[in-house]
Write a protein that holds these residues in place. Structure first.
Motif, PDB file in Angstrom:
ATOM      1  N   ARG A  96     -45.416  26.843  -8.532  1.00 48.34           N
ATOM      2  CA  ARG A  96     -44.795  25.902  -9.476  1.00 48.34           C
ATOM      3  C   ARG A  96     -44.683  26.587 -10.824  1.00 48.34           C
ATOM      4  N   LEU A  97     -43.451  26.731 -11.301  1.00 53.20           N
ATOM      5  CA  LEU A  97     -43.177  27.432 -12.553  1.00 53.20           C
ATOM      6  C   LEU A  97     -42.577  26.471 -13.562  1.00 53.20           C
ATOM      7  N   LEU A 104     -35.559  31.035 -18.498  1.00 52.52           N
ATOM      8  CA  LEU A 104     -34.998  30.817 -17.164  1.00 52.52           C
ATOM      9  C   LEU A 104     -33.650  31.500 -17.014  1.00 52.52           C
ATOM     10  N   THR A 109     -34.446  34.062 -13.716  1.00 47.84           N
ATOM     11  CA  THR A 109     -33.625  33.842 -12.526  1.00 47.84           C
ATOM     12  C   THR A 109     -33.291  35.117 -11.759  1.00 47.84           C
ATOM     13  N   LEU A 112     -36.411  36.230 -10.052  1.00 53.61           N
ATOM     14  CA  LEU A 112     -36.778  35.257  -9.029  1.00 53.61           C
ATOM     15  C   LEU A 112     -36.004  35.490  -7.738  1.00 53.61           C
ATOM     16  N   VAL A 124     -40.449  28.539  -4.540  1.00 49.97           N
ATOM     17  CA  VAL A 124     -40.729  28.380  -5.970  1.00 49.97           C
ATOM     18  C   VAL A 124     -40.109  27.079  -6.456  1.00 49.97           C
ATOM     19  N   ILE A 126     -39.188  25.058  -9.770  1.00 50.47           N
ATOM     20  CA  ILE A 126     -38.976  25.326 -11.194  1.00 50.47           C
ATOM     21  C   ILE A 126     -38.767  24.018 -11.938  1.00 50.47           C
ATOM     22  N   GLU A 128     -37.804  22.915 -15.956  1.00 51.75           N
ATOM     23  CA  GLU A 128     -37.526  23.309 -17.335  1.00 51.75           C
ATOM     24  C   GLU A 128     -38.222  22.339 -18.284  1.00 51.75           C
TER      25      GLU A 128
END
Length: 304
Positions: A96-97, A104, A109, A112, A124, A126, A128
């Motif tokens: 969990r980011l 990002l 990205t 990733l 993953v 994500i 924001e």
């Protein structure tokens, strides 16, 4: 007292979403079934775990205390699954980011994509968020890894220098600002802006910075991505405040003028954080190393 993991997972999902319906959907049951199971859990514990408010399901003090333990419990289960699965069918798990929009779009990205190809068993998630909210989210176990801009006084985190970026003003080539090499934000705010989405951390930072100057952002419209924003700027709709990392070669291909912001805060030092007391699964440690060691990201730390 025995606890069913499925009930604790339901509790966790409701607490994170602040919604019974969303929590039920996350564990694939109906809201009525979720309500019944939550009521049984509260009865077993002898206390209410949530307060039902117009805003949703807010954890009670007892619920907040339980939430910390349940997050730690599932973190341990995730770690166990990651350790065991290496001996079965390769590494599996989820990271969990939480990150701000600049990191990002400018850095995370591309890295990733390469990570997910290299580790097909890892997913993953994500989210924001504004930079100011990310350290606390990691400390509260709402995210495993956080990336944000600016300083933080949140204790209990391990902080790594991640990348260095700079906020700039993008303007149409024929705009009156195109003749300037540097400009203060206060002067730029006299013109129409093309902005990112209202909920994006980029727009919220711009809005808050304008408010500190006693001004407002004259937003003509909100784009869904930096590509859309820059295309609208090139078309002459307005100017935009963007991180230089998202420009790439776009400003050379489009009729854009790039003007540096003459502000100390325009130089954005991005940090990557994890909890100091976290016993992270190996795949999360590998994820962190993958982000930090990306040569295209590391080079910005050397130049910054």
């Amino acid at each position: 007292m025995r606890y069913e993991l499925s009930d604790l997972r339901l509790f966790l999902e409701i607490a994170q979403a602040r919604s019974l319906t969303a929590g039920a959907a996350a564990v694939f049951i109906t809201p009525s079934a979720a309500s019944y199971r939550l009521k049984n859990l509260e009865q077993a514990l002898g206390t209410a775990l949530f307060e039902r408010t117009p805003r949703g399901m807010d954890p009670t003090p007892a619920g907040e205390a339980m939430l910390a333990h349940v997050r730690e419990l599932f973190e341990g289960i995730e770690r166990m699954q990651g350790d065991v699965s290496r001996f079965v069918s390769g590494v599996k798990g989820q990271v969990r980011l939480a990150a701000n929009s600049s990191s990002l779009n400018g850095f995370v990205t591309p890295t990733l994509g390469r990570f997910l190809v290299a580790y097909p068993g890892i997913d993953v998630e994500i989210e924001e968020r504004q930079s100011e909210a990310i350290p606390a989210a990691v400390l509260a176990r709402e995210a495993d890894v956080g990336i944000f801009a600016g300083p933080s006084d949140v204790q209990g985190l391990v902080t790594h220098a991640y990348a260095v970026d700079r906020l700039v003003i993008a303007a149409p080539s024929g705009h009156v600002l195109a003749a300037h090499q540097r400009i203060r934000l206060g002067a730029a705010l006299d013109f129409d802006f093309v902005c990112m989405a209202r909920a994006s951390s980029n727009y919220l930072f711009l809005r808050d910075s304008a408010q500190r100057l006693g001004k407002i952002v004259r937003a003509r419209l909100h784009g869904h991505s930096f590509d859309a924003v820059l295309a609208l700027v090139a078309a002459g709709v307005g100017i935009a405040m963007v991180p230089s990392s998202v420009l790439g070669g776009r400003w050379q291909a489009n009729p854009l003028a790039i003007i540096e912001l003459d502000e100390l805060w325009a130089l954005r030092r991005l940090s990557l954080v994890v909890r100091k007391d976290a016993r992270l699964p190996g795949f999360i440690t590998e994820f962190v190393s993958f982000l930090l060691d990306d040569p295209q990201v590391a080079v910005t730390r050397a130049s910054g």
